[in-house]
Design a protein around this motif. Structure first.
Motif, PDB file in Angstrom:
ATOM      1  N   GLU A   1      17.348  51.610  25.717  1.00  0.00           N
ATOM      2  CA  GLU A   1      18.482  50.671  25.753  1.00  0.00           C
ATOM      3  C   GLU A   1      18.079  49.353  26.412  1.00  0.00           C
ATOM      4  OE1 GLU A   1      22.021  54.048  26.126  1.00  0.00           O
ATOM      5  OE2 GLU A   1      21.276  53.020  27.903  1.00  0.00           O
ATOM      6  N   ARG A   2      17.198  49.410  27.393  1.00  0.00           N
ATOM      7  CA  ARG A   2      16.779  48.184  28.081  1.00  0.00           C
ATOM      8  C   ARG A   2      16.111  47.205  27.115  1.00  0.00           C
ATOM      9  NH1 ARG A   2      16.036  48.760  33.710  1.00  0.00           N
ATOM     10  NH2 ARG A   2      14.135  47.528  33.676  1.00  0.00           N
ATOM     11  N   ALA A   3      15.451  47.730  26.099  1.00  0.00           N
ATOM     12  CA  ALA A   3      14.772  46.858  25.138  1.00  0.00           C
ATOM     13  C   ALA A   3      15.760  46.069  24.285  1.00  0.00           C
ATOM     14  CB  ALA A   3      13.858  47.704  24.242  1.00  0.00           C
ATOM     15  N   GLN A   4      17.022  46.497  24.227  1.00  0.00           N
ATOM     16  CA  GLN A   4      18.023  45.819  23.402  1.00  0.00           C
ATOM     17  C   GLN A   4      18.823  44.769  24.165  1.00  0.00           C
ATOM     18  OE1 GLN A   4      18.153  46.401  20.207  1.00  0.00           O
ATOM     19  NE2 GLN A   4      16.766  48.171  20.196  1.00  0.00           N
ATOM     20  N   LEU A   5      18.589  44.647  25.479  1.00  0.00           N
ATOM     21  CA  LEU A   5      19.420  43.750  26.282  1.00  0.00           C
ATOM     22  C   LEU A   5      19.245  42.291  25.873  1.00  0.00           C
ATOM     23  CD1 LEU A   5      21.373  43.276  28.613  1.00  0.00           C
ATOM     24  CD2 LEU A   5      19.413  43.287  30.176  1.00  0.00           C
ATOM     25  N   ASP A   6      17.989  41.813  25.736  1.00  0.00           N
ATOM     26  CA  ASP A   6      17.763  40.414  25.375  1.00  0.00           C
ATOM     27  C   ASP A   6      18.331  40.108  23.994  1.00  0.00           C
ATOM     28  OD1 ASP A   6      16.579  39.541  27.693  1.00  0.00           O
ATOM     29  OD2 ASP A   6      14.575  40.196  27.072  1.00  0.00           O
TER      30      ASP A   6
ATOM     31  N   ILE B   1      33.420  40.878  36.188  1.00  0.00           N
ATOM     32  CA  ILE B   1      32.017  40.974  35.787  1.00  0.00           C
ATOM     33  C   ILE B   1      31.634  42.443  35.584  1.00  0.00           C
ATOM     34  CG2 ILE B   1      29.649  40.626  36.555  1.00  0.00           C
ATOM     35  CD1 ILE B   1      30.930  38.111  35.586  1.00  0.00           C
ATOM     36  N   GLY B   2      32.170  43.339  36.431  1.00  0.00           N
ATOM     37  CA  GLY B   2      31.904  44.755  36.269  1.00  0.00           C
ATOM     38  C   GLY B   2      32.412  45.290  34.946  1.00  0.00           C
ATOM     39  N   VAL B   3      33.589  44.813  34.517  1.00  0.00           N
ATOM     40  CA  VAL B   3      34.112  45.214  33.210  1.00  0.00           C
ATOM     41  C   VAL B   3      33.177  44.729  32.105  1.00  0.00           C
ATOM     42  CG1 VAL B   3      36.041  44.966  31.599  1.00  0.00           C
ATOM     43  CG2 VAL B   3      36.486  45.272  34.034  1.00  0.00           C
ATOM     44  N   ARG B   4      32.688  43.488  32.240  1.00  0.00           N
ATOM     45  CA  ARG B   4      31.748  42.955  31.247  1.00  0.00           C
ATOM     46  C   ARG B   4      30.437  43.749  31.237  1.00  0.00           C
ATOM     47  NH1 ARG B   4      34.387  40.215  27.448  1.00  0.00           N
ATOM     48  NH2 ARG B   4      35.304  38.249  28.140  1.00  0.00           N
ATOM     49  N   LEU B   5      30.023  44.222  32.394  1.00  0.00           N
ATOM     50  CA  LEU B   5      28.814  45.046  32.445  1.00  0.00           C
ATOM     51  C   LEU B   5      29.018  46.338  31.653  1.00  0.00           C
ATOM     52  CD1 LEU B   5      27.797  44.640  36.199  1.00  0.00           C
ATOM     53  CD2 LEU B   5      26.364  44.060  34.232  1.00  0.00           C
ATOM     54  N   ALA B   6      30.187  46.940  31.792  1.00  0.00           N
ATOM     55  CA  ALA B   6      30.472  48.173  31.054  1.00  0.00           C
ATOM     56  C   ALA B   6      30.491  47.903  29.553  1.00  0.00           C
ATOM     57  CB  ALA B   6      31.804  48.756  31.509  1.00  0.00           C
ATOM     58  N   GLN B   7      31.082  46.784  29.163  1.00  0.00           N
ATOM     59  CA  GLN B   7      31.114  46.432  27.743  1.00  0.00           C
ATOM     60  C   GLN B   7      29.703  46.154  27.223  1.00  0.00           C
ATOM     61  OE1 GLN B   7      33.780  43.096  27.874  1.00  0.00           O
ATOM     62  NE2 GLN B   7      35.628  44.368  27.889  1.00  0.00           N
ATOM     63  N   THR B   8      28.894  45.495  28.031  1.00  0.00           N
ATOM     64  CA  THR B   8      27.518  45.202  27.627  1.00  0.00           C
ATOM     65  C   THR B   8      26.714  46.490  27.463  1.00  0.00           C
ATOM     66  OG1 THR B   8      27.610  43.079  28.791  1.00  0.00           O
ATOM     67  CG2 THR B   8      25.429  43.956  28.250  1.00  0.00           C
TER      68      THR B   8
ATOM     69  N   GLU C   1      21.766  42.254  36.835  1.00  0.00           N
ATOM     70  CA  GLU C   1      22.330  43.541  37.262  1.00  0.00           C
ATOM     71  C   GLU C   1      21.779  44.697  36.433  1.00  0.00           C
ATOM     72  OE1 GLU C   1      24.812  44.561  39.661  1.00  0.00           O
ATOM     73  OE2 GLU C   1      24.082  42.697  40.546  1.00  0.00           O
ATOM     74  N   LEU C   2      21.592  44.473  35.147  1.00  0.00           N
ATOM     75  CA  LEU C   2      21.184  45.566  34.270  1.00  0.00           C
ATOM     76  C   LEU C   2      19.675  45.767  34.233  1.00  0.00           C
ATOM     77  CD1 LEU C   2      23.651  44.979  31.298  1.00  0.00           C
ATOM     78  CD2 LEU C   2      23.732  46.800  33.003  1.00  0.00           C
ATOM     79  N   LEU C   3      18.902  44.774  34.669  1.00  0.00           N
ATOM     80  CA  LEU C   3      17.445  44.890  34.630  1.00  0.00           C
ATOM     81  C   LEU C   3      16.811  45.140  35.985  1.00  0.00           C
ATOM     82  CD1 LEU C   3      16.251  42.216  32.048  1.00  0.00           C
ATOM     83  CD2 LEU C   3      16.404  44.692  31.780  1.00  0.00           C
ATOM     84  N   GLN C   4      17.617  45.241  37.032  1.00  0.00           N
ATOM     85  CA  GLN C   4      17.004  45.468  38.336  1.00  0.00           C
ATOM     86  C   GLN C   4      16.559  46.927  38.516  1.00  0.00           C
ATOM     87  OE1 GLN C   4      19.675  44.834  41.578  1.00  0.00           O
ATOM     88  NE2 GLN C   4      21.449  45.663  40.506  1.00  0.00           N
ATOM     89  N   ALA C   5      16.722  47.717  37.443  1.00  0.00           N
ATOM     90  CA  ALA C   5      16.164  49.076  37.380  1.00  0.00           C
ATOM     91  C   ALA C   5      16.596  49.959  38.526  1.00  0.00           C
ATOM     92  CB  ALA C   5      14.640  49.011  37.316  1.00  0.00           C
ATOM     93  N   PRO C   6      17.901  50.200  38.680  1.00  0.00           N
ATOM     94  CA  PRO C   6      18.335  51.160  39.701  1.00  0.00           C
ATOM     95  C   PRO C   6      17.982  52.575  39.268  1.00  0.00           C
ATOM     96  CG  PRO C   6      20.187  50.506  38.340  1.00  0.00           C
ATOM     97  CD  PRO C   6      19.016  49.692  37.879  1.00  0.00           C
ATOM     98  N   PRO C   7      17.958  53.523  40.169  1.00  0.00           N
ATOM     99  CA  PRO C   7      17.650  54.904  39.784  1.00  0.00           C
ATOM    100  C   PRO C   7      18.737  55.472  38.870  1.00  0.00           C
ATOM    101  CG  PRO C   7      18.477  54.822  42.033  1.00  0.00           C
ATOM    102  CD  PRO C   7      18.272  53.399  41.603  1.00  0.00           C
ATOM    103  N   PRO C   8      18.384  56.433  38.023  1.00  0.00           N
ATOM    104  CA  PRO C   8      19.390  56.983  37.104  1.00  0.00           C
ATOM    105  C   PRO C   8      20.528  57.678  37.824  1.00  0.00           C
ATOM    106  CG  PRO C   8      17.373  58.280  37.055  1.00  0.00           C
ATOM    107  CD  PRO C   8      17.071  57.040  37.834  1.00  0.00           C
ATOM    108  N   HIS C   9      20.236  58.267  38.984  1.00  0.00           N
ATOM    109  CA  HIS C   9      21.285  58.950  39.740  1.00  0.00           C
ATOM    110  C   HIS C   9      21.719  58.059  40.893  1.00  0.00           C
ATOM    111  CE1 HIS C   9      20.877  62.697  37.544  1.00  0.00           C
ATOM    112  NE2 HIS C   9      19.562  62.534  37.623  1.00  0.00           N
TER     113      HIS C   9
ATOM    114  N   LEU D   1      26.161  53.744  37.544  1.00  0.00           N
ATOM    115  CA  LEU D   1      26.922  53.131  36.457  1.00  0.00           C
ATOM    116  C   LEU D   1      26.106  52.067  35.722  1.00  0.00           C
ATOM    117  CD1 LEU D   1      30.448  52.742  38.113  1.00  0.00           C
ATOM    118  CD2 LEU D   1      29.634  54.557  36.607  1.00  0.00           C
ATOM    119  N   HIS D   2      25.195  51.407  36.404  1.00  0.00           N
ATOM    120  CA  HIS D   2      24.445  50.298  35.798  1.00  0.00           C
ATOM    121  C   HIS D   2      23.135  50.730  35.167  1.00  0.00           C
ATOM    122  CE1 HIS D   2      26.614  47.311  38.721  1.00  0.00           C
ATOM    123  NE2 HIS D   2      27.411  47.850  37.825  1.00  0.00           N
ATOM    124  N   TYR D   3      22.816  52.002  35.217  1.00  0.00           N
ATOM    125  CA  TYR D   3      21.499  52.437  34.762  1.00  0.00           C
ATOM    126  C   TYR D   3      21.389  52.350  33.239  1.00  0.00           C
ATOM    127  CZ  TYR D   3      17.490  55.404  33.803  1.00  0.00           C
ATOM    128  OH  TYR D   3      16.294  55.891  33.345  1.00  0.00           O
TER     129      TYR D   3
END
Length: 476
Positions: free
Chosen positions: A458-463, A389-396, A432-440, A451-453
């Motif tokens: 970019e967040r507007a393109q997720l849906d 799933i982490g690999v898929r997150l990077a690809q996403t 995972e990508l929308l839970q808005a973690p801090p940039p650092h 890594l997930h920030y």
């Protein structure tokens, strides 16, 4: 003060001679103790001490002053005082007593570990320069042996410091190896010279006796024995520090990356590939030791090196490095270090973004390598499934970046590779990508960023991207 009566200085002359001899004894005692203590910890300190002109001058001064005092003690007569010799001994004794403290301060400074390391590095560089300028085979062979010994002495200081938990000294030794290598690469002439060929001492060195004959012939033909020996010392230090001093492991990876960057700047592709070998060895050792943090540090430096290669237009070398990262990501997955596979995916995705943003060649090849990271394989543990799933997150994240940069075609290539994902997996990606973690990152790591920030653009393109995969809007 200068009127000397033989009847009244009879007792003063023996005391004067005893004073300078006693000063010599004190100096020799102190020097012997501190040099012995340093010699037990650092190889070659005694010879380094005896070669230093300041120590030779000071000790010679005390010896000469003592001899003059001895001669003075037997020249006094009832009606004669050797005024010139007496004044000379008085002057020498005064200088000897006054210079003891400054000389001790210089000796302690001389034997400081950092200064010893720097002196070894400078002497190694001097031996190399002499070897490059020499045309005598016998002289070159001796100089090659001296360089091999000096490099090992620097590595011994690092290893002993790691055993003694002296991180600063170990780091200075690693940096000394790096500085020597960088200076050698920058100054090494392009034309072939006798120094660049392996002599008798090089072929008899343990680091060269044990390697494969084909590799030995390759090193000889490429004239890389100095670089190989230097990096071999780095590998030894890396193995010594693995598991006990991870900061030194990270420093070794950083300095190895510097060597690769300088090699690329000076158009030394064979040396760049040698650096790949050693970076790969760092990864293998850390994976076998189960040290995910060190693997992450090495991967971070590997990625920075590949970015530098892309910047210089070395596309083939950069893609070769990505293939190595991909391979060790698979190895880590099999060794139940799934977080490493996820880190590799993010680093390869970062290389794609770098190539795209800087207009570098090789972006398409690196993107295909990223999509190959999640190839079908048996997953028995929850950690391994989480890694995929982490690999898929990077690809996403990379696909979303392409969408924000108006590169819909490249984003659809990634979407086509991800069409086999289940609705639950898509829901997890979105969460995972929308839970808005801090940039650092909320941890102290070299890479710094989370890594997930996702940036706001970019967040507007997720849906939009997840909609291509069949994710329903209500999943949000």
């Amino acid at each position: 003060y200068l009127t000397f009566n033989p009847q009244f200085i009879t007792d003063a002359l023996p005391a004067l001679g005893t004073t300078i001899v006693a000063a010599l004894g004190i100096v020799l005692t102190v020097i012997a103790i501190i040099v012995q203590l340093s010699s037990e910890r650092y190889t070659g300190v005694a010879m380094m001490f005896l070669r230093d002109p300041v120590h030779i001058t000071v000790l010679s001064f005390y010896v000469v002053a003592s001899l003059c005092a001895v001669w003075l003690s037997v020249t006094l007569q009832a009606d004669f005082v050797p005024r010139s010799l007496l004044l000379l001994v008085m002057t020498l004794t005064s200088l000897g007593l006054a210079s003891m403290l400054p000389y001790f301060a210089y000796t302690f400074w001389f034997l400081e570990p950092g200064n010893i390391i720097e002196r070894l590095r400078m002497r190694t560089t001097l031996m190399v320069h002499r070897g490059l300028a020499s045309g005598s085979t016998e002289n070159i062979d001796k100089l090659q042996g001296a360089v091999l010994q000096l490099l090992e002495e620097i590595a011994d200081i690092a290893n002993n410091s790691i055993d003694g938990r002296d991180k600063i000294i170990a780091g200075d030794a690693v940096d000394a190896l790096r500085d020597f290598a960088l200076d050698y690469i920058a100054r090494r002439p392009d034309e072939d010279r006798a120094w660049l060929r392996m002599g008798r001492n090089v072929l008899g060195d343990p680091d060269f006796i044990g390697i494969d004959r084909e590799l030995l012939a390759e090193l000889d033909s490429q004239r890389l024995w100095v670089e190989w020996k230097t990096l071999q010392q780095c590998v030894g230090i890396y193995h010594e520090a693995l598991g006990s001093m991870q900061e030194i492991n990270a420093l070794v990876a950083i300095d190895t990356r510097y060597i690769g960057e300088v090699a690329a700047v000076h158009s030394r592709p064979e040396l760049v590939r040698m650096v790949f070998r050693f970076m790969n060895s760092y990864l293998r050792s850390a994976i076998e030791a189960g040290n995910s943090r060190t693997v992450g540090d090495v991967l971070n430096q590997y990625r920075v090196l590949l970015e530098h290669l892309l910047q210089l237009g070395e596309t083939d070398a950069a893609c070769e490095g990505v293939a190595f990262m991909q391979y060790y990501g698979h190895i880590a997955f099999e060794e139940d270090l799934p977080a490493v596979s996820e880190t590799v995916a993010y680093d390869v995705a970062a290389l794609c973004r770098y190539a795209h943003s800087h207009g570098a060649k090789g972006e398409n090849r690196i993107r295909r390598q990223l999509l190959d990271l999640d190839e079908e394989r048996p997953t028995e543990s929850h950690r391994q499934q989480r890694s995929l799933i982490g690999v898929r997150l990077a690809q996403t994240k990379l696909a979303i970046y392409y969408l924000s940069a108006d590169e819909e075609g490249k984003a659809r290539m990634i979407a086509d590779d991800m069409r086999d994902m289940t609705p639950d997996a898509l829901r997890f990606l979105r969460y995972e990508l929308l839970q808005a973690p801090p940039p650092h990152s909320w941890e102290i790591v070299d890479r710094g960023r989370n890594l997930h920030y996702l940036r706001e653009g970019e967040r507007a393109q997720l849906d939009r991207f997840l909609g291509w995969l069949g994710a329903a809007p209500e999943l949000g």
